[in-house]
Motif scaffolding. Structure first.
Motif, mmCIF file in Angstrom:
data_model
loop_
_atom_site.group_PDB
_atom_site.id
_atom_site.type_symbol
_atom_site.label_atom_id
_atom_site.label_comp_id
_atom_site.label_asym_id
_atom_site.label_seq_id
_atom_site.Cartn_x
_atom_site.Cartn_y
_atom_site.Cartn_z
ATOM 1 N N ASP A 1 0.827 -1.213 0.000
ATOM 2 C CA ASP A 1 0.000 0.000 0.000
ATOM 3 C C ASP A 1 0.856 1.255 0.000
ATOM 4 N N ASN A 2 1.918 1.238 0.811
ATOM 5 C CA ASN A 2 2.798 2.408 0.878
ATOM 6 C C ASN A 2 3.579 2.586 -0.412
ATOM 7 N N MET A 3 4.042 1.474 -1.000
ATOM 8 C CA MET A 3 4.790 1.585 -2.258
ATOM 9 C C MET A 3 3.879 2.073 -3.381
ATOM 10 N N ARG A 4 2.638 1.597 -3.405
ATOM 11 C CA ARG A 4 1.688 2.052 -4.421
ATOM 12 C C ARG A 4 1.475 3.565 -4.303
ATOM 13 N N ALA A 5 1.341 4.039 -3.062
ATOM 14 C CA ALA A 5 1.164 5.477 -2.838
ATOM 15 C C ALA A 5 2.373 6.252 -3.351
ATOM 16 N N MET A 6 3.571 5.720 -3.095
ATOM 17 C CA MET A 6 4.794 6.370 -3.568
ATOM 18 C C MET A 6 4.815 6.444 -5.093
ATOM 19 N N ARG A 7 4.437 5.342 -5.744
ATOM 20 C CA ARG A 7 4.506 5.287 -7.202
ATOM 21 C C ARG A 7 3.435 6.130 -7.876
ATOM 22 N N GLU A 8 2.300 6.306 -7.187
ATOM 23 C CA GLU A 8 1.210 7.067 -7.777
ATOM 24 C C GLU A 8 1.231 8.546 -7.405
ATOM 25 N N ALA A 9 2.092 8.923 -6.457
ATOM 26 C CA ALA A 9 2.172 10.327 -6.039
ATOM 27 C C ALA A 9 2.713 11.192 -7.170
ATOM 28 N N GLU A 10 2.179 12.398 -7.273
ATOM 29 C CA GLU A 10 2.635 13.311 -8.315
ATOM 30 C C GLU A 10 3.991 13.935 -7.996
ATOM 31 N N LEU A 11 4.323 14.015 -6.713
ATOM 32 C CA LEU A 11 5.601 14.624 -6.325
ATOM 33 C C LEU A 11 6.067 14.056 -4.991
ATOM 34 N N ILE A 12 7.322 13.630 -4.944
ATOM 35 C CA ILE A 12 7.942 13.158 -3.702
ATOM 36 C C ILE A 12 9.159 14.037 -3.455
ATOM 37 N N VAL A 13 9.167 14.752 -2.346
ATOM 38 C CA VAL A 13 10.285 15.651 -2.047
ATOM 39 C C VAL A 13 11.214 15.018 -1.013
ATOM 40 N N PRO A 14 12.508 15.362 -1.059
ATOM 41 C CA PRO A 14 13.490 14.797 -0.131
ATOM 42 C C PRO A 14 13.447 15.479 1.228
ATOM 43 N N ASP A 15 12.589 14.985 2.111
ATOM 44 C CA ASP A 15 12.425 15.583 3.435
ATOM 45 C C ASP A 15 13.601 15.225 4.351
ATOM 46 N N GLY A 16 13.908 13.941 4.472
ATOM 47 C CA GLY A 16 14.936 13.508 5.413
ATOM 48 C C GLY A 16 16.353 13.704 4.911
ATOM 49 N N ALA A 17 17.258 13.993 5.845
ATOM 50 C CA ALA A 17 18.676 14.142 5.498
ATOM 51 C C ALA A 17 19.217 12.843 4.915
ATOM 52 N N GLY A 18 18.672 11.704 5.359
ATOM 53 C CA GLY A 18 19.111 10.416 4.843
ATOM 54 C C GLY A 18 18.796 10.236 3.374
ATOM 55 N N VAL A 19 17.699 10.839 2.927
ATOM 56 C CA VAL A 19 17.325 10.760 1.509
ATOM 57 C C VAL A 19 18.308 11.596 0.687
ATOM 58 N N VAL A 20 18.695 12.747 1.205
ATOM 59 C CA VAL A 20 19.681 13.591 0.529
ATOM 60 C C VAL A 20 21.007 12.835 0.421
ATOM 61 N N TRP A 21 21.396 12.180 1.510
ATOM 62 C CA TRP A 21 22.632 11.384 1.534
ATOM 63 C C TRP A 21 22.575 10.260 0.500
ATOM 64 N N ALA A 22 21.454 9.561 0.428
ATOM 65 C CA ALA A 22 21.309 8.441 -0.495
ATOM 66 C C ALA A 22 21.447 8.901 -1.943
ATOM 67 N N ALA A 23 20.856 10.031 -2.265
ATOM 68 C CA ALA A 23 20.953 10.559 -3.629
ATOM 69 C C ALA A 23 22.414 10.832 -3.990
ATOM 70 N N GLU A 24 23.165 11.350 -3.028
ATOM 71 C CA GLU A 24 24.590 11.600 -3.250
ATOM 72 C C GLU A 24 25.345 10.282 -3.434
ATOM 73 N N GLU A 25 24.995 9.268 -2.640
ATOM 74 C CA GLU A 25 25.633 7.963 -2.743
ATOM 75 C C GLU A 25 25.429 7.362 -4.133
ATOM 76 N N PHE A 26 24.246 7.564 -4.698
ATOM 77 C CA PHE A 26 23.942 7.023 -6.020
ATOM 78 C C PHE A 26 24.482 7.904 -7.147
ATOM 79 N N GLY A 27 25.150 8.999 -6.790
ATOM 80 C CA GLY A 27 25.757 9.868 -7.787
ATOM 81 C C GLY A 27 24.786 10.724 -8.559
ATOM 82 N N ASP A 28 23.598 10.915 -8.007
ATOM 83 C CA ASP A 28 22.576 11.727 -8.677
ATOM 84 C C ASP A 28 21.894 12.609 -7.628
ATOM 85 N N PRO A 29 22.626 13.583 -7.085
ATOM 86 C CA PRO A 29 22.143 14.354 -5.934
ATOM 87 C C PRO A 29 20.941 15.240 -6.213
ATOM 88 N N VAL A 30 20.203 15.507 -5.146
ATOM 89 C CA VAL A 30 19.100 16.464 -5.210
ATOM 90 C C VAL A 30 19.672 17.845 -4.943
#
Length: 253
Positions: free
Chosen positions: A63-92
């Motif tokens: 249910d949560n993954m479906r909500a994520m996939r159907e959402a029109e916009l997901i913003v990087p709220d947590g610092a961990g999400v910002v860190w992960a984007a940097e780890e993957f080499g595609d930063p926010v």
């Protein structure tokens, strides 16, 4: 790898994929500008303020993954999400905290004559939050207020009440397990241009709890401050090291 998706009223949003969740790379100013377009479109948009705990919940819950996939916009709220984007080499561009985004939308609403509806938290908390927001943003019409303590049998009436109020913004503060799936389920029926889950924001706005000092926010230690203030959050916080391990594993794959 960076992708671009187009949504009604939002235009083209650059995103980065984090464990299968497409997170916006826009900064705060551009995010508000995109959501201004959403309000102008009149069509419903779900905005998710993602942190590592929410992404891990999505990996564990269909249910949560479906909500994520159907959402029109997901913003990087947590610092961990910002860190992960940097780890993957595609930063926010930057962290877009949900609490700050709520206030930026209210500020823009002052200029454009928007209305807002507050749904969630305890009765005294959401009422106090509404009162304080009304004083801070007097030109934004508070279209309605409702606490978050309701069951399945009340959903239809609550959705009808919100739809009748016709707000431009709907802020929803419910528990982490039901907040995003509830919004996703009723998004079209609600018909609100911007529907955003705001977690514990009403508690902070009302004065019930305090946000971490600015210096701790800058040091990306807001999570530690909240844990120190609310030790009962420890079981939820165990998702953080799990998230880090998942990112490291995905990076190697």
């Amino acid at each position: 790898m960076s992708q671009t998706h187009t949504e009604s009223g939002l235009g083209k949003i650059p995103v980065t994929s984090i464990l299968g969740v497409n997170v916006s790379k826009l900064n705060m100013a551009d995010t508000v500008r995109a959501l201004e377009g959403a309000v102008a479109s009149g069509r419903p948009h779900q905005i998710i303020t993602a942190n590592p705990i929410m992404i891990m919940a999505a990996l564990d819950s269909e249910d949560n993954m479906r909500a994520m996939r159907e959402a029109e916009l997901i913003v990087p709220d947590g610092a961990g999400v910002v860190w992960a984007a940097e780890e993957f080499g595609d930063p926010v561009a930057e962290r877009v905290a949900g609490f700050d985004l709520l206030h930026q939308l209210m500020k823009r609403g002052e200029e454009l004559g928007w209305s807002a509806y507050l749904l969630g938290a305890a009765e005294e908390v959401v009422q106090e939050a509404a009162d304080r927001l009304q004083k801070q943003y007097p030109k934004v019409r508070i279209a309605g207020v409702r606490n978050g303590y309701f069951g399945e049998s009340e959903n239809a009436r609550i959705v009808a009440d919100i739809r009748a109020a016709k707000p431009d913004l709907l802020f929803v503060a419910r528990d982490a397990k039901t907040q995003e799936p509830w919004i996703a389920k009723y998004k079209q029926e609600l018909g609100v241009p911007v529907i955003m889950g705001v977690g514990g924001s009403f508690d902070v706005i009302s004065g019930k709890t305090k946000r971490a000092p600015a210096v701790m926010q800058k040091m990306k230690l807001e999570w530690f401050y909240r844990l120190a203030k609310e030790p009962t959050r420890l079981p939820r916080m165990m998702a953080l090291p799990q998230f880090m391990r998942a990112v490291k594993k995905a990076k190697k794959a």
